[in-house]
Structure formats: C-alpha cells, structure tokens
Design a protein around this motif. Structure first.
Motif, mmCIF file in Angstrom:
data_model
loop_
_atom_site.group_PDB
_atom_site.id
_atom_site.type_symbol
_atom_site.label_atom_id
_atom_site.label_comp_id
_atom_site.label_asym_id
_atom_site.label_seq_id
_atom_site.Cartn_x
_atom_site.Cartn_y
_atom_site.Cartn_z
ATOM 1 N N GLY A 251 38.962 38.850 32.323
ATOM 2 C CA GLY A 251 39.245 37.975 33.122
ATOM 3 C C GLY A 251 38.482 36.646 33.226
ATOM 4 O O GLY A 251 38.176 36.203 31.975
ATOM 5 N N HIS A 252 38.082 36.369 34.252
ATOM 6 C CA HIS A 252 37.486 34.803 34.310
ATOM 7 C C HIS A 252 35.960 34.765 33.835
ATOM 8 O O HIS A 252 35.215 34.510 34.694
ATOM 9 N N ILE A 324 37.131 43.721 35.533
ATOM 10 C CA ILE A 324 37.871 42.551 35.618
ATOM 11 C C ILE A 324 37.391 41.668 36.704
ATOM 12 O O ILE A 324 36.991 41.975 37.634
ATOM 13 N N LEU A 326 37.694 38.066 38.785
ATOM 14 C CA LEU A 326 38.488 37.095 39.298
ATOM 15 C C LEU A 326 37.541 35.907 39.810
ATOM 16 O O LEU A 326 36.737 36.239 40.609
ATOM 17 N N VAL A 330 41.985 32.568 41.941
ATOM 18 C CA VAL A 330 43.311 33.850 41.872
ATOM 19 C C VAL A 330 43.712 33.923 43.322
ATOM 20 O O VAL A 330 42.702 33.958 44.715
ATOM 21 N N ALA A 335 47.693 38.413 42.637
ATOM 22 C CA ALA A 335 47.081 39.394 41.577
ATOM 23 C C ALA A 335 47.579 40.878 41.789
ATOM 24 O O ALA A 335 47.482 41.722 41.012
ATOM 25 N N ASN A 338 50.827 41.905 40.833
ATOM 26 C CA ASN A 338 50.877 42.043 39.289
ATOM 27 C C ASN A 338 50.392 43.419 39.012
ATOM 28 O O ASN A 338 50.946 44.228 38.523
#
Lengths: 457, 160
Positions: A251-252, A324, A326, A330, A335, A338
């Motif tokens: 992720g970020h 993960i 975020l 986001v 999200a 998804n």
C-alpha cells in the motif's frame, strides 16, 4: 529510529542469490536438524519441542503448532496412513511471504516437512501451491528432486529408516483452497469446497485419513527450533507470542515489501523503520494489520505491536501478517468495495449467506460509491453482515463481514466511529466526496435498469 | 479435433498418479499437463483425462470450471492478467489496466484480432509488495506503472 538488533533466521539465505540449491543448503549445515530429529529424538519429543517453543501457525489463525500436531490420534485408535499438507496457497490480499521462502530457500521448507512428517507419523507430504506461482513451483519441484537424490526424502530419509515422500501439487487460482478443508477437497481432485468441522482434519483429513495442514512459514520455523532449541525460539520477540516473523507491508509506504524481524514489532516501526515511511509523506488513514479480511484500525493504533495477542486487544487480527497501509487519498467506500469484490469473486458458493451476502455487500458498496446510496443502506449492510457471521461452513463469509463491520458497527468496533462518517457522507451527498467515481447511478439505472451486476472482474 | 497426451506426457501423468492414494487426485495436475500440451483445455482434453482417471467427463468439467487459472480455448498467445485487488489498486492497478486496454485496443476478457493478447483483470497474485503486478503467462512482471506498459508490450512482442 533504528532497527532492533536482529539476525534473519527464515530468510537468512533466501535473500541471497543462488542459495536455493541443495549444494548451498548442505554447505551451511542444511538437513542437520532433520537428521538430529530423525535419528536422536522420538516423535513425541519433537512435538514437545515445538510445543515448548510457543510457535503459532503463520497462516492466519495463529493456532499453536505443537498442539495441532498432538491432535493426530495414535495408530491403535485410528490405523492407516497420516498425511502432512503444506499450505502454500498464499492468496490473502496483502500477504506474499511464503513465496519468497519457496523461491529463495526451498530446502529449508523441505527440511521442516521431513521433521513434521516424522513428528506426526506421516510418510507422505503434499505441498499445495497456488497455480499462479509458477516459478516457486518449478524451484520446489527441482528441490524435491534434489532431496530425493540426496536421500533426504525417500524410503530411508537421512538414513533413519523413516520414509518421507513429498509431492508438489499445483492449484489453479482459487482463494478458497487456502482454507484447510477446501485445500483437501482440491488435493483430492475436486472443486475446492470446504468441509464441515468437526471432524477436524487431524482426525479425518486428506483421503479420509488423519492430516495436518500447516502454512509454509510455520514449517520453515521447525528446523530452527530443533537446531537451536525451544528456549532460543522463545527468546525472539515477546515470550508469550515469540519467534522470527516475515512481515509483508503493502500500500502507501515508500518501500513496500517483505521484511523479517522478531514477532511483536510495532506497526509504526514496520512503516517507518522497515518500509521507509509513508509514501509522499501523506498522513495515515487506516491500517489493515494482517491481510484484507482483518478489521480495519485507526491511525492512533500505530504503536500496537504486531502479534496474535496484541492485535486482538485492539479488535483486529494478525492473520497472515499482510499489513496494508492506506493514506488519506483513499476513499473508504471505494477500498471496501474492492475488498468485497474480491470475496464475492472467491466465495465457493456452497453456503447461501456467503454466496449471496458477499455479492450483495459488493453491490451495495458499489452503489454507494457511485452516488446511489440510500438512507437505510448502513442498517441493511450490518444486517447482511450479521447473517454472514458464524453461519457458514468456513470463515470466508466471516472474513468478508469483519472489515465491513469494523468501519460501520460502532457498538462492537470503536474505530468504526472514525470511518463511518465517510460512508454516511457518501449516502447523504449522493456522490463520492473524494471524487473517486463520478456519480453514475441514475444514468446506469436509466440505461440498464440496474448497475453492473456481479463483478467487474 | 481429438486430444491425446503425447507419450512423454502420458508417462508423466502415469507417474503422477502413483503419488496419490486415489487416481482421481491427479485431476488438477492432469489438467495442467493438457494445458501445457495444447495451450488450453477443451472438451476433448477433459474427456481424455476423464477416461484415464476413471471419472465422468462431467466431473472433470465441474472441477475445471471451478478454477479460474486454467486456460480456456480462444485465449491469446499472451494472457495478460492485471491484479486489481486492494494492494495493487492502491498503487494504480486501474491505470495500468486502462493503459493496457488502450494500447492493445481490447477490454476486459477480450483477445486481440491477431490472437496475440488476451487481457484480464484478476484477483490477488500474492505480489502486493511489488504492486502493480501483471502476470503474463507464467511470468510475473512487478512494479508496473502505466508508463511502463508500452515497454512491456514491446518486450512481449519481441518474445514472439
């Protein structure tokens, strides 16, 4: 901040090029632990050592490994063969650790398999590897061949007189085959349908015989426990939840990837010390600590240690260590849509609550995201979740409901108070406030009568 | 068109069958062998496998359709699968897919006219740390961004 002093155990050789061969493995003392176990220890002693170490399963549930092994009934009660199945069907979104053990140090896994087989009295092991991992399967197959030639596998494993056969079995793209009983159905040549427990696989498993199913990383820990002892293992990380651990972070963050450290490093340390900090220095919005099925937690939990017990305290799970991250770019609804699309796609379809529930949730989230939110949507969603939890053969249904409840169900998940207002805003404003998806609902309804049915994927 | 395993593959399958206590357990590997031989799995291959493993063709079809990873007839030479699950989505999977679609001139689950490329959005490929991941046939292409797409396509075309 700096990294804690730690020498890699599981990935020590996997991270070096060319160390996947038998020759390299033997050169650094490989198969020594298996030889020690098979020639100087009794199976019960091996199980006791693993029990004493406190090793917990690395596949998601965190079940104590030694205890699982001890559930295999004695031969006088249940005669016939026993099986070991290694779960290499790594498919939880956010998790990608086992692949690197198999590609980088396959003999470490095979050595663990030999020891585990000996402990539970199994002469046959199957490695169930997901179909997409072609390279890992090829490397493993080669390693198995080498191990047979070396005499580590075969009728007289390492000269002990104990027979161990090992077969690499490739799956074909079904998440549900990572569920242990789904894996067994698939291994037997069927659709990957999970089975009702009990009976548990340890009693009635593959081909109707007692079977132990362990994750790759769990098994890879075993030779090290035998070699260095349970006390050493307990000294790595917190003593109530110990051991070396491969963390996955995606992720970020600046440097997503897999990192080995002791159990119990904090989420902050994983993000900043290992993964180089937040991508573009943007603020953290949500943490999914252990893979996509884990309840979300808010940024203020960043100092929570990553472990099975510590994360339970903040109402989430360590799962398979697929963290993960975020950031604030986001959209929560987007999200979650998804994630739900994933579960709807992967539901095996046996149980109605899961087959229908995952699809409904995905569709409702899609509708909210695209501007068609209704006032009673949140109540509907929570009602659906309630009907999905604990009502199906396996936990895929629960796994889809957990993250959803964690952002909406304020009563049971305190952090939902952080995320729920954003979902409410979507519904109130009839659009995504972050502009992720242009309102399409009215137009789509006009054109098709309804929006995209099951999935984009 | 009928399907029969080549002698080598048949020998391989016969050896595989001995690895399991029940013949039928070799079904998934048998499908792989058929896929390897013909590039995809069709009804003829399924019937052939059913005969070898002593199961009904319907059983083989049932198993085949449960799994998404086997190649269906009509798949292009390069099966391009873009992971679209959350960790890849966070790193721009959507834009990678869109770029591939526009460069190749096809959409989801479509094949180019020359039969070279089939494009698919798929679920998690277990490569979240090197997102965006694109699997082309057996190979993983990792850390893909929309900008890298033309280069990827060029590489594949040169592979032939």
């Amino acid at each position: 901040m700096s990294l804690p002093a730690y020498e890699p155990v599981l990935l020590k050789y996997a991270n070096q090029r060319g160390m996947h061969t038998l020759e390299a493995y033997l050169a650094h003392g490989g198969y020594g632990a298996a030889k020690k176990a098979l020639t100087t220890m009794k199976p019960a002693e091996v199980i006791q050592a693993v029990k004493d170490s406190g090793l917990r399963g690395r596949g998601g549930a965190g079940f104590p490994c030694g205890m699982k092994w001890s559930f295999v009934p004695p031969p006088d009660r249940v005669p016939g063969p026993r099986y070991l199945c290694v779960n290499a069907d790594e498919s939880e979104p956010g998790t990608f650790k086992d692949r690197y053990i198999m590609e980088g140090d396959p003999h470490e896994l095979l050595e663990g398999i030999i020891i585990a087989c000996y402990a539970i009295g199994a002469n046959t092991a199957y490695i169930y590897i997901r179909g997409e991992l072609v390279l890992a399967a090829k490397i493993l197959e080669k390693a198995v061949e080498e191990a047979y030639r070396h005499g580590a596998l075969g009728p007289n494993a390492l000269g002990s007189g104990f027979r161990v056969d090992c077969t690499v079995h490739r799956g074909a793209g079904a998440y549900i085959c990572g569920e242990e009983t789904g894996l067994l159905s698939s291994l037997e040549g069927g659709r990957g349908y999970p089975r009702i427990k009990p009976p548990f696989p340890a009693v009635v498993g593959a081909f109707g015989h007692p079977t132990i199913i362990n994750n790759v990383e769990t098994i890879a820990n075993v030779p090290h426990i035998i070699e260095r002892g349970a006390a050493w293992f307990k000294s790595v990380g917190p003593s109530d939840d110990p051991g070396p651990k491969i963390y996955c972070i995606s992720g970020h963050v600046k440097k997503p990837g897999y990192y080995e450290g002791p159990m119990g490093i904090t989420i902050r340390s994983l993000i900043h010390d290992y993964a180089g900090g937040m991508m573009d220095e943007r603020p953290l919005k949500a943490i999914i600590a252990g893979g996509s099925s884990c309840p979300w937690i808010a940024p203020d939990k960043i100092d929570t240690p990553l472990g099975f017990e510590s994360l339970k305290k903040v109402k989430t799970m360590f799962g398979s260590a697929g963290t993960i991250i975020l950031n604030d770019s986001v959209c929560v609804v987007d999200a979650m849509w998804n994630i739900l699309r994933f579960y709807a796609h992967e539901s095996c379809g046996q149980c109605t609550p899961c087959r229908e529930g995952t699809g409904w949730l995905a569709q409702i989230f899609e509708r909210i995201e695209k501007g068609g939110g209704r006032e009673d949507d949140i109540a509907t969603i929570l009602d659906v979740c309630d009907n999905m939890r604990g009502k199906t053969i396996c936990v895929l249904s629960d796994a889809a409901a957990w993250p959803v409840q964690s952002i909406l169900d304020v009563k049971n998940y305190p952090d939902a108070a952080i995320f729920r207002p954003e979902v409410e805003a979507h519904i109130r404003e009839k659009k995504c406030p972050m502009g992720k998806h242009a309102p399409a609902f009215k137009e789509a309804v006009r054109q098709h009568g309804r929006i995209s049915p099951r999935l984009v994927v | 068109m009928s399907f029969t395993f080549t002698p080598e593959r048949r020998a391989k399958l016969d050896a595989l069958v001995t690895r399991y206590p029940k013949k039928q357990a070799a079904l998934l590997p048998a499908l792989r062998l058929a896929e390897e031989q013909a590039g995809c799995i069709d009804f003829d291959a399924m019937e052939h496998i059913a005969e070898i493993l002593d199961v009904s063709p319907a059983k083989v079809l049932g198993v085949f359709t449960f799994y998404t990873h086997y190649r269906r007839p009509g798949t292009g030479k390069f099966l391009v699968q873009v992971c679209a699950t959350l960790p890849c989505a966070l790193r721009g999977a959507e834009s990678v897919f869109d770029r591939l679609a526009s460069e190749l001139g096809i959409g989801q689950d479509e094949t180019t006219k020359d039969g070279m490329f089939t494009l698919k959005k798929v679920e998690c490929l277990a490569s979240c740390g090197s997102a965006v991941c694109v699997q082309v046939n057996d190979d993983y292409y990792e850390n893909i961004t929309a900008d890298k797409v033309p280069d990827l396509i060029r590489q594949l075309k040169e592979k032939k």
